[in-house]
Design an enzyme around this catalytic site. Sequence first.
Site, PDB file in Angstrom:
ATOM      1  N   GLY A 281       0.897  -1.161  -0.178  1.00 46.75           N
ATOM      2  CA  GLY A 281       0.098   0.401  -0.446  1.00 46.75           C
ATOM      3  C   GLY A 281       0.838   1.567   0.035  1.00 46.75           C
ATOM      4  CB  CYS A 349      -9.335  23.054  20.178  1.00 50.61           C
ATOM      5  SG  CYS A 349     -10.023  23.810  19.322  1.00 50.61           S
TER       6      CYS A 349
END
Length: 424
Positions: A281, A349
């Site tokens: 992959g 955040c």
Amino acid sequence: MDHFFYRENRLFCEQVPLDQIAQAVGTPFYCYSEATLRHHFEVFEEAFASFPHLICYSVKANSNLAVLDALVRQGAGFDIVSGGELARAQRVGCPPERIVFSGVGKTATEMRAALEYGVLLFNVESRDELHRLNGLAGQLRRKAPVALRINPDVDPQTHPHISTGLRRNKFGIPYRQALDLYREAARLPHLEVLGLDCHIGSQLTALEPFVDASRRVLLLLKGLEREGILLRYLDLGGGLGIPYEDGRMPPHPGIYAGALLAELATSPFAKRHGTLILEPGRVIAGNAGVLVARVEYVKEGEEKLFVILDAGMNDLIRPALYNAYHTILPVARRFGQEERLTEVVGPICESGDFLAHDRLLPPFQEGDLLVVRSAGAYGFTMSSNYNTRPRVAEVMVRGDRFAVVRRRETIDQLMENESLFPVP
Ligand SMILES: *Cc1c(COP(=O)(O)O)cnc(C)c1O
């Protein structure tokens, strides 16, 4: 080898300058080089040319339809891990006899779809799964083609989150139970026991774990042969690493193939002309893609210099998740500037929201474009909408042309499936 390079200090993907794409599609975006993808696949393919083989690209690394289409047209098969990935494989016309279905938690619905399509192999990971598959195949009046995924219990020497071939990992059938389970599988009426599979982890940079694992599974193959269980397929999985330029240099696919084929050369499996399957992959897609982002702010902290981008951990989670190293490059290169230790961060955040930590980089300013390299695998596919951020656009470059191969999501799309609690 890839097709990202500077020409007159402007960073290009093939024949297209990245700033031109940024102007057309906005930032952030993933940019893939088709020529690089194809080249990586060819190199891998050629490395195994001397042995009957099938290369099944691992779809989860980068499952964009344009990526899959480029690979399938080159003769790639696919390693899928879900019904969704099966649908993608079907969408790009991958023939079923080039598909292997991996994963520890295949649902009955997913299995039925794969049986109906007629995939080459189910890589089965547990006794329960084996029995479920047998039952479903019986209902559909088919024989399910099966390989057992064996956990060879070798240490892949990679990050713990992406190691899969250790005894303590959830993956595969314990080595010592394998022989018994093969005997059991051989007796189930709706199964055709055809193969043996293993996949020990991802981003491996050493050869030894691959060699150790292949020795272990070849030993098992021999044991099976003594009992008259002759397997047609040996699937050695994926996992070959790529250079992220953090100093750890994985072997070239040619060296990797050489080592595996040397183990196989004298085996009865080779004499019987068995087929080797591989599931690469990252090594195909990783360095064929970059993430292009724009600098929003530069902040001089008390201890550190922060470069704050419009891309963050929701777009590329590898640094936050694995402490992964990705090279950062300016799209417009300037010389003679003093480099400084820099934190390259996103707007999310979370303090874990970084793309590069303590990195020596030239100065950036608001509006500058930069690229995060080696982002073609496990980049977009692992991205999320955290902080209600639309997933970014994906762009494919072919020579001197580029195309948006996945539009940037809209905020409306993100809320499309939601509703308020109905009033009675
Ligand atoms: C993820 C995965 C692969 C691909 O791994 P890479 O490290 O990207 O080559 C291959 N096989 C299986 C079963 C996988 O889960």
